[in-house]
Each structure stands twice: as structure tokens, then as C-alpha cells.
Design a protein around this motif. Structure first.
Motif, PDB file in Angstrom:
ATOM      1  N   ALA A   4     -60.141  22.181  12.191  1.00  0.00           N
ATOM      2  CA  ALA A   4     -59.559  22.899  13.316  1.00  0.00           C
ATOM      3  C   ALA A   4     -59.335  24.350  12.924  1.00  0.00           C
ATOM      4  O   ALA A   4     -58.809  24.632  11.858  1.00  0.00           O
ATOM      5  CB  ALA A   4     -58.234  22.258  13.712  1.00  0.00           C
ATOM      6  N   ILE A   5     -59.750  25.248  13.791  1.00  0.00           N
ATOM      7  CA  ILE A   5     -59.556  26.670  13.540  1.00  0.00           C
ATOM      8  C   ILE A   5     -58.879  27.266  14.761  1.00  0.00           C
ATOM      9  O   ILE A   5     -59.341  27.090  15.882  1.00  0.00           O
ATOM     10  CB  ILE A   5     -60.897  27.380  13.269  1.00  0.00           C
ATOM     11  CG1 ILE A   5     -61.544  26.816  12.035  1.00  0.00           C
ATOM     12  CG2 ILE A   5     -60.678  28.872  13.142  1.00  0.00           C
ATOM     13  CD1 ILE A   5     -62.900  27.383  11.739  1.00  0.00           C
ATOM     14  N   ALA A   6     -57.774  27.928  14.552  1.00  0.00           N
ATOM     15  CA  ALA A   6     -57.067  28.598  15.635  1.00  0.00           C
ATOM     16  C   ALA A   6     -57.452  30.070  15.639  1.00  0.00           C
ATOM     17  O   ALA A   6     -57.768  30.624  14.594  1.00  0.00           O
ATOM     18  CB  ALA A   6     -55.554  28.450  15.434  1.00  0.00           C
ATOM     19  N   PRO A   7     -57.435  30.707  16.800  1.00  0.00           N
ATOM     20  CA  PRO A   7     -57.772  32.134  16.834  1.00  0.00           C
ATOM     21  C   PRO A   7     -56.744  32.952  16.056  1.00  0.00           C
ATOM     22  O   PRO A   7     -55.566  32.617  16.005  1.00  0.00           O
ATOM     23  CB  PRO A   7     -57.740  32.476  18.321  1.00  0.00           C
ATOM     24  CG  PRO A   7     -56.964  31.391  18.974  1.00  0.00           C
ATOM     25  CD  PRO A   7     -57.090  30.171  18.111  1.00  0.00           C
ATOM     26  N   ALA A   8     -57.200  34.014  15.454  1.00  0.00           N
ATOM     27  CA  ALA A   8     -56.311  34.907  14.707  1.00  0.00           C
ATOM     28  C   ALA A   8     -55.475  35.697  15.701  1.00  0.00           C
ATOM     29  O   ALA A   8     -55.997  36.300  16.632  1.00  0.00           O
ATOM     30  CB  ALA A   8     -57.124  35.834  13.827  1.00  0.00           C
ATOM     31  N   LEU A   9     -54.163  35.665  15.509  1.00  0.00           N
ATOM     32  CA  LEU A   9     -53.281  36.390  16.412  1.00  0.00           C
ATOM     33  C   LEU A   9     -52.825  37.709  15.817  1.00  0.00           C
ATOM     34  O   LEU A   9     -52.706  38.701  16.507  1.00  0.00           O
ATOM     35  CB  LEU A   9     -52.076  35.514  16.766  1.00  0.00           C
ATOM     36  CG  LEU A   9     -52.421  34.193  17.456  1.00  0.00           C
ATOM     37  CD1 LEU A   9     -51.162  33.365  17.673  1.00  0.00           C
ATOM     38  CD2 LEU A   9     -53.136  34.440  18.766  1.00  0.00           C
ATOM     39  N   ALA A  10     -52.533  37.727  14.541  1.00  0.00           N
ATOM     40  CA  ALA A  10     -52.059  38.950  13.891  1.00  0.00           C
ATOM     41  C   ALA A  10     -53.243  39.769  13.417  1.00  0.00           C
ATOM     42  O   ALA A  10     -54.149  39.251  12.804  1.00  0.00           O
ATOM     43  CB  ALA A  10     -51.165  38.602  12.712  1.00  0.00           C
ATOM     44  N   GLN A  11     -53.234  41.036  13.705  1.00  0.00           N
ATOM     45  CA  GLN A  11     -54.308  41.916  13.283  1.00  0.00           C
ATOM     46  C   GLN A  11     -53.756  42.972  12.338  1.00  0.00           C
ATOM     47  O   GLN A  11     -53.938  44.164  12.532  1.00  0.00           O
ATOM     48  CB  GLN A  11     -54.978  42.569  14.496  1.00  0.00           C
ATOM     49  CG  GLN A  11     -55.625  41.593  15.437  1.00  0.00           C
ATOM     50  CD  GLN A  11     -56.770  40.847  14.783  1.00  0.00           C
ATOM     51  OE1 GLN A  11     -57.603  41.437  14.104  1.00  0.00           O
ATOM     52  NE2 GLN A  11     -56.830  39.549  14.976  1.00  0.00           N
ATOM     53  N   GLN A  12     -53.043  42.529  11.311  1.00  0.00           N
ATOM     54  CA  GLN A  12     -52.483  43.450  10.335  1.00  0.00           C
ATOM     55  C   GLN A  12     -52.828  42.974   8.936  1.00  0.00           C
ATOM     56  O   GLN A  12     -53.121  41.808   8.734  1.00  0.00           O
ATOM     57  CB  GLN A  12     -50.971  43.560  10.501  1.00  0.00           C
ATOM     58  CG  GLN A  12     -50.248  42.243  10.283  1.00  0.00           C
ATOM     59  CD  GLN A  12     -48.772  42.330  10.643  1.00  0.00           C
ATOM     60  OE1 GLN A  12     -48.395  43.173  11.428  1.00  0.00           O
ATOM     61  NE2 GLN A  12     -47.973  41.469  10.066  1.00  0.00           N
ATOM     62  N   ALA A  13     -52.789  43.894   7.996  1.00  0.00           N
ATOM     63  CA  ALA A  13     -53.101  43.564   6.606  1.00  0.00           C
ATOM     64  C   ALA A  13     -51.988  42.722   6.008  1.00  0.00           C
ATOM     65  O   ALA A  13     -50.827  42.837   6.379  1.00  0.00           O
ATOM     66  CB  ALA A  13     -53.284  44.843   5.801  1.00  0.00           C
ATOM     67  N   GLY A  14     -52.366  41.875   5.064  1.00  0.00           N
ATOM     68  CA  GLY A  14     -51.392  41.058   4.352  1.00  0.00           C
ATOM     69  C   GLY A  14     -51.241  39.692   4.972  1.00  0.00           C
ATOM     70  O   GLY A  14     -51.812  39.387   6.003  1.00  0.00           O
ATOM     71  N   GLY A  15     -50.501  38.863   4.303  1.00  0.00           N
ATOM     72  CA  GLY A  15     -50.254  37.528   4.821  1.00  0.00           C
ATOM     73  C   GLY A  15     -51.056  36.489   4.070  1.00  0.00           C
ATOM     74  O   GLY A  15     -51.663  36.761   3.037  1.00  0.00           O
TER      75      GLY A  15
END
Length: 192
Positions: A4-15
Motif C-alpha cells: 500500500a502506498i499513500a500519496p505524499a502530503l508533505a512537500q518539505q525536506a526532512g522526515g
């Protein structure tokens, strides 16, 4: 078995990127394995010279984009392709990326390296037409072919053609790989 792959919500570096795998990778060395169980989790750690544009619905020679290479050009008879490499790129351990890493990777893939040996190489046949990889300078490398092979770039753009660090033994790449990609491997526990 699924993934299962969910769409990426955060578009920032790190994590942290957590990916659920459908199986246990035999090792983390893309060049020694032939399954997506290794390629899927490891490609975000690695980089290629060139990659397919992920925004295009179908791969083709026209959708190949720079990755570690800034640009490339063919000679007049299409038997050599020269890559200008990005400068300032560092391996995850801080060592600089240079053309020597490119040469070392493809010498290893062809079984030409005295110091870097793969325990197996499922894609060795891909490079039967590659005669030599020449380092022109720290940021220029030329792949010389035995005959014209326009689709050679397609091999280099696949998820199975990352550049390895010359200063890291292939055995270490099986469990503690380093790359130049956007993600660093933190832990790998077999069978978990």
C-alpha cells in the motif's frame, strides 16, 4: 501479498519515509539482486547517472533526464557517450562523488575490477557492448562502446543502474549501503 502506498502530503525536506515491503530483500545491493524487493526500498537511497522522468506516463529515450550527470553527448558515430557530472555531490558518509565512482561501478559490473567484486551480477550481459569507461577528469566520464547502441541510455536510466561509491566495499552495500539519493538508510533488520 500486497503493498500500500499513500500519496505524499508533505512537500518539505526532512522526515522519515516508511515503506511496507511485500517480502524480505535478499540483500540491499541493487547490483547483486534482481528483484523489486531490493530495488523498491533502495532506489531512494541511490542515484543513477540518468533517470526516466517520473512525470511522464511512458518511458522512452526522450524521457530520460539528468541525475548525477548534468548532461551527456554522443560522438559522431554513436560509439561513445560522454557525461558531464554534477559537482558538489557527496555520498551519505560525506565523501565526494567523482567520475572515479562511475568508472569503478561499471568496471565492477563488467568483472574488470581487481578490488571490487560482486558475489553475483544478474545484469552483466547488459554491458557486453561496453568496451571501456574512461575518466576524462573528476567530473567527466566517457562510456566507449564496441558498436552503436542508442538504447544504452535506457539501461543507465533503469532502477537497476545506480552508481556505487568506490570507497565502500560491495559486501558493505549488502547491509549498510550508502548513496547520494534523497534518503539515507538508517536501519535494516533481516526478516522484519
Amino acid at each position: 501479498v500486497g503493498m500500500a502506498i499513500a500519496p505524499a502530503l508533505a512537500q518539505q525536506a526532512g522526515g522519515t519515509l516508511r515503506a511496507q515491503l511485500f517480502g524480505n530483500p535478499p540483500s540491499l545491493s541493487i547490483h547483486e539482486e534482481s528483484t523489486v524487493a531490493t530495488i523498491f526500498p533502495m532506489m531512494p537511497v541511490m542515484s543513477n547517472l540518468v533517470v526516466y522522468d517520473q512525470h511522464e506516463p511512458q518511458n522512452s529515450l526522450e524521457t530520460i533526464r539528468p541525475d548525477l550527470a548534468e548532461s551527456w553527448s554522443w560522438n559522431d558515430d554513436n560509439t561513445a557517450v560522454t557525461f558531464k557530472l554534477r559537482q558538489g555531490v557527496k555520498w551519505h558518509d560525506g565523501a565526494p562523488f567523482t567520475a572515479a565512482d562511475v568508472k569503478c561501478t561499471w568496471d565492477m559490473l563488467q568483472g574488470k575490477s581487481e578490488t571490487h567484486k560482486l558475489r553475483r551480477n544478474p545484469r552483466e550481459i547488459w554491458y557486453h557492448n561496453l568496451k571501456e569507461v574512461k575518466v576524462e577528469d573528476d567530473f567527466t566520464v566517457t562510456f566507449e562502446l564496441g558498436r552503436p547502441q542508442p538504447a544504452f541510455l535506457a539501461l543507465l536510466a533503469s532502477g537497476q543502474s545506480p552508481v556505487y561509491a568506490c570507497h565502500v566495499p560491495p559486501a558493505d552495500m549488502r547491509t549498510k549501503p550508502i548513496g547520494t539519493g534523497p534518503f539515507k538508510l538508517v536501519t535494516y533488520r533481516q526478516n522484519e
